[in-house]
Scaffold this motif. Structure first.
Motif, mmCIF file in Angstrom:
data_model
loop_
_atom_site.group_PDB
_atom_site.id
_atom_site.type_symbol
_atom_site.label_atom_id
_atom_site.label_comp_id
_atom_site.label_asym_id
_atom_site.label_seq_id
_atom_site.Cartn_x
_atom_site.Cartn_y
_atom_site.Cartn_z
ATOM 1 N N LYS B 307 35.527 87.985 12.952
ATOM 2 C CA LYS B 307 36.882 87.267 12.750
ATOM 3 C C LYS B 307 37.295 87.267 11.358
ATOM 4 C CE LYS B 307 36.050 85.949 17.096
ATOM 5 N NZ LYS B 307 36.611 86.773 17.998
ATOM 6 N N ASN B 345 44.543 75.411 13.587
ATOM 7 C CA ASN B 345 43.207 75.162 14.192
ATOM 8 C C ASN B 345 42.776 76.026 15.002
ATOM 9 O OD1 ASN B 345 45.200 74.582 16.089
ATOM 10 N ND2 ASN B 345 44.827 72.468 16.410
ATOM 11 N N GLU B 346 41.840 75.946 15.744
ATOM 12 C CA GLU B 346 41.244 76.926 16.966
ATOM 13 C C GLU B 346 42.399 76.396 17.906
ATOM 14 O OE1 GLU B 346 37.268 76.612 17.994
ATOM 15 O OE2 GLU B 346 36.642 76.963 15.808
ATOM 16 N N LEU B 347 42.463 77.453 18.968
ATOM 17 C CA LEU B 347 43.521 77.133 19.998
ATOM 18 C C LEU B 347 42.933 75.983 20.978
ATOM 19 C CD1 LEU B 347 45.965 78.073 21.360
ATOM 20 C CD2 LEU B 347 44.791 79.726 22.694
ATOM 21 N N VAL B 441 39.477 84.054 21.900
ATOM 22 C CA VAL B 441 39.845 83.573 20.733
ATOM 23 C C VAL B 441 38.845 82.228 20.347
ATOM 24 C CG1 VAL B 441 42.180 84.317 20.727
ATOM 25 C CG2 VAL B 441 41.535 82.135 21.743
ATOM 26 N N SER B 442 37.731 82.165 20.957
ATOM 27 C CA SER B 442 36.910 80.802 20.478
ATOM 28 C C SER B 442 36.650 81.031 19.227
ATOM 29 C CB SER B 442 35.577 80.907 21.574
ATOM 30 O OG SER B 442 34.937 81.784 21.310
ATOM 31 N N ASN B 443 36.402 80.058 18.365
ATOM 32 C CA ASN B 443 36.029 80.061 16.937
ATOM 33 C C ASN B 443 36.887 80.674 16.157
ATOM 34 O OD1 ASN B 443 33.406 78.632 17.958
ATOM 35 N ND2 ASN B 443 32.480 80.707 18.205
ATOM 36 N N THR B 444 38.116 80.784 16.318
ATOM 37 C CA THR B 444 39.001 81.574 15.732
ATOM 38 C C THR B 444 40.024 80.729 15.225
ATOM 39 O OG1 THR B 444 38.533 83.596 16.967
ATOM 40 C CG2 THR B 444 40.445 83.824 15.375
ATOM 41 N N LYS B 445 40.382 80.563 14.026
ATOM 42 C CA LYS B 445 41.577 79.614 13.492
ATOM 43 C C LYS B 445 42.848 80.538 13.569
ATOM 44 C CE LYS B 445 39.578 75.769 11.170
ATOM 45 N NZ LYS B 445 39.120 74.834 9.914
ATOM 46 N N GLN B 448 48.747 77.154 15.511
ATOM 47 C CA GLN B 448 49.452 76.894 16.805
ATOM 48 C C GLN B 448 50.562 75.984 16.807
ATOM 49 O OE1 GLN B 448 46.380 74.868 19.356
ATOM 50 N NE2 GLN B 448 47.990 74.378 20.712
ATOM 51 N N THR B 463 46.953 84.625 15.185
ATOM 52 C CA THR B 463 45.636 84.624 14.564
ATOM 53 C C THR B 463 45.511 85.998 14.131
ATOM 54 O OG1 THR B 463 43.443 84.209 15.049
ATOM 55 C CG2 THR B 463 44.461 85.064 16.972
#
Lengths: 264, 464
Positions: B307, B345-347, B441-445, B448, B463
């Motif tokens: 990431k 932020n994260e999605l 896309v978890s843990n990905t800033k 948004q 992202t």
């Protein structure tokens, strides 16, 4: 991109036919060419338009013709009416073209060529009818409509068309519920044109049929004539070849006959 | 006139009349230049809306397409014609015909080097036996099941049972064919078909950008269908080893099926195994083993490419990314967007039910991914312009959603080019279940942006 209210605004802005033109057309309809010429002379722009029109090479006159009475005399009733309608349409055309690579002169050239070829077709089909003869002049109205509505959206249109083979009329129909042909019909209505002319505008789209067999056949000839002209180099360069969709199936039964007539 | 590009296929759609006088005006120098730069495996001229053509008219397109083929190895030709037009073209060119003829775009897609069609039963007929065989081989290479009719009588008989075939191929001719390695997509696997002798040339016929795009959008299983490989040399081994090592950061799996080592040193197999290749005897050993297929093709979120953080230049260009997405959606829906809020932020989605998503990656001077999440109703209405009719078919809607995201990607590319930032865009990917996207896309800033279209929520996420 374009909304139905924008279309409505466009239609509302279409000016009514000037009194001089109404008077001229009324005299032509009554068969009074001399009186019609007299009325037409009241409008210097119309006089100039007729002079330029009739002296185009496609009419094939050896010496230049200047006098309006003489012009109407040469053109006859049907073609005089057509010429006045052509002038009326030219009042709507923009001073500078952005969407299409046209100029005032080139647009007039297109009108003149379409009118002349339509005459040849009607002669070939042995049809003599002033209204039918005049129908061809309203088909280029669709070009003016597209120019007016789409010129601010050229980038959007180009982008969309790089992903899908879609013509401007279909974009308009899907987005705002009206095709360019229907808008051309509205213009014809504003100018009190006949039902026959409005029907032929609709049929020239290649998307409809009509219970009257003669009008149906004429719609096919008109549709093919449009695409014959839009396939000429100068109009391909102007971007006219793909602004409305051509329907080959619609014209299939007349295409050989059309080819024989045009290429003879 | 510009070609319309879809599924690796570029199509010109002239209308009306094509003769030697008018046809050159269809193609400006810019059009020809733009066509040469397209990443396509096939370039065709549709004759669907052409009522009249002669040889001089066709020659103009043939000349331009031949230039494109010489540079890109794409297959070229004409499509969408009836029997009369087909016979006319054959008569015009006789034995000098060096392009292909496909009765319809549907038929052309079956022969395209890149295809995502499911396996199809295809009835094939051509009165020339070598044409018949060539077609059957190409169709087979592309993952279909060709059924050849040996005579016209047999063809006419078989044709009666239309339900037995997905497509019937007639009035079709394969000219000088494209040299690209055929590619097809089956579920979550990409299958490349390789044949004959594999040597240094394999690197020229392999579509790297397609492969990279496939990795970027989440494909992890790449199968080389090598039934027809006679042998390979050390240059090909080096090529495959390098391919596997460059994809290691994605945790991708590479497989050879049907490869025989009677004429190829067995040490090459060991070398390829060391590089990470697996060997299977039959394609069905993988495709019919759903568990294995799922395991090999699964997106490994944690082990996928590391990431990365958003860069300052990406944030600077954010208005262009948003503008490209919003104006495209506005154009397609004919509605105005209202911006709700912007955050890094994260999605986070307030709801996933009834939502569809699509993503498209970009790389070059800048790299990252744009994700759009929108309600079904907005997706449906925004795709209506791209569909010929209104539909509730989710497959069709997802398909045109992918095209819509492609348009967004194209627009971003154009807008960034204004700032001298050059990027390429990947294949779009769509998600019927938005939770699958959230896993990826978890843990990905990212950035948004929540927007509203016709009172419905629409989310844009940028992202890396």
């Amino acid at each position: 991109m374009i909304t139905s209210s924008e279309i409505q605004t466009f239609i509302e802005k279409i000016p009514p036919a000037p009194e001089v033109l109404k008077e001229t057309i009324a005299y032509i309809d009554a068969g009074e060419l001399i009186k019609a010429a007299h009325a037409a002379k009241e409008d210097p722009a119309l006089t100039h338009y007729l002079q330029v029109l009739v002296n185009k090479p496609i009419y094939g006159f050896k010496s230049e013709v200047h006098d309006v009475s003489q012009i109407f005399g040469i053109l006859g009733l049907s073609r005089s009416k057509q010429a006045v309608y052509n002038y009326l349409l030219s009042l709507l055309s923009p001073s500078s073209w952005e969407m299409f690579g046209l100029s005032e002169a080139l647009f007039h050239e297109l009108q003149a060529t379409l009118s002349k070829r339509w005459q040849d077709i009607l002669h070939h089909l042995k049809i003599e009818d002033k209204e039918i003869e005049s129908a061809v002049i309203m088909t280029p109205a669709s070009i003016i409509v597209c120019e007016a509505l789409f010129k601010a959206h050229q980038d959007d249109v180009n982008l969309l068309r790089s992903y899908k083979d879609i013509d401007l009329s279909s974009i308009l129909l899907k987005l705002a519920g009206k095709s360019v042909f229907e808008i051309s019909q509205d213009i014809a209505q504003t100018w009190n044109m006949s039902e026959t002319i409005m029907t032929l505008i609709k049929l020239s789209s290649g998307l409809h049929s009509h219970e009257d067999e003669t009008l149906n056949t004429l719609g096919k000839w008109l549709h093919l004539l449009l695409f014959y002209e839009f396939s000429q180099g100068v109009y391909i360069e102007a971007g006219l070849n793909d602004f409305i969709a051509f329907n080959p199936e619609y014209v299939e039964e007349i295409s050989d006959e059309f080819m024989e007539l045009i290429y003879k | 006139m510009r070609a319309v590009v879809k599924d690796g296929l570029g199509i010109f759609n002239p209308q009306g009349f094509l003769d030697g006088t008018n046809t050159p005006t269809f193609l400006t120098l810019e059009d020809i230049q733009a066509t040469k730069q397209l990443k396509i495996s096939m370039l065709l001229v549709s004759l669907k809306k052409v009522v009249f053509f002669n040889k001089n008219g066709l020659d103009v397109f043939v000349k331009m397409m031949t230039e494109v083929r010489n540079e890109s190895k794409a297959t070229i030709g004409f499509c969408d014609y009836d029997a009369k037009k087909f016979q006319a073209i054959l008569k015009f060119y006789g034995d000098d015909i060096n392009f292909s003829l496909f009765k319809s775009q549907k038929v052309a897609l079956l022969f395209a080097a890149t295809n995502k069609e499911e396996k199809q039963n295809v009835l094939v007929y051509n009165d020339d036996p070598s044409q018949r065989s060539s077609m059957a081989i190409e169709l087979f290479d592309n993952g279909h099941n060709p059924i050849m009719a040996q005579t016209k009588i047999e063809f006419d008989e078989k044709k009666q049972n239309k339900d037995n075939y997905n497509t019937i191929v007639e009035n079709t001719f394969l000219g000088l064919y494209g040299q690209k390695i055929a590619t097809r997509v089956t579920g979550n696997a990409i299958i490349y078909t390789v044949s004959n002798f594999l040597d240094a040339e394999v690197s020229e016929t392999f579509d790297f950008s397609y492969h990279t795009n496939s990795l970027n959008v989440g494909f992890r299983l790449f199968i080389f269908d090598a039934y027809k490989v006679l042998s390979m040399n050390i240059h090909a081994v080096n090529f495959f080893s390098k391919l596997a090592s460059t994809a290691a950061e994605y945790n991708a799996n590479f497989v050879f099926v049907g490869m025989k080592f009677d004429k190829t040193p067995i040490s090459f197999k060991e070398e390829l195994e060391d590089a990470g290749f697996m060997f299977f005897e039959e394609l069905d050993n993988i495709l019919k083993d759903k568990e294995l297929l799922k395991e090999l093709g699964a997106v490994s979120v944690s082990s996928a490419k590391a990431k990365r953080l958003l860069t300052k230049s990406m944030v600077n260009e954010l208005p262009r990314f948003i503008s490209a997405s919003v104006t495209t959606l506005e154009m397609m829906t004919n509605a105005t967007a209202e911006k709700d809020n912007v955050k890094i932020n994260e999605l986070v989605l307030s709801k996933t039910e009834g939502m569809l998503a699509s993503s498209i990656g970009f790389y070059g001077d800048m790299d990252g991914m744009v994700i759009l999440i929108l309600p079904y109703s907005i997706a449906k209405s925004s795709c209506e312009l791209l569909l010929d009719e209104s539909t509730d078919d989710i497959e069709l809607i997802l398909d045109s959603l992918a095209e819509l995201v492609n348009i967004v990607g194209g627009r971003i590319k154009t807008l960034l080019a204004d700032d001298d930032i050059n990027i390429s865009i990947t294949l779009p990917r769509t998600y019927e279940d938005v939770n699958n996207l959230l896993d990826i896309v978890s843990n990905t800033k990212g950035v948004q942006v929540d927007l509203k279209f016709k009172e419905e929520k629409f989310t844009f996420f940028l992202t890396r």
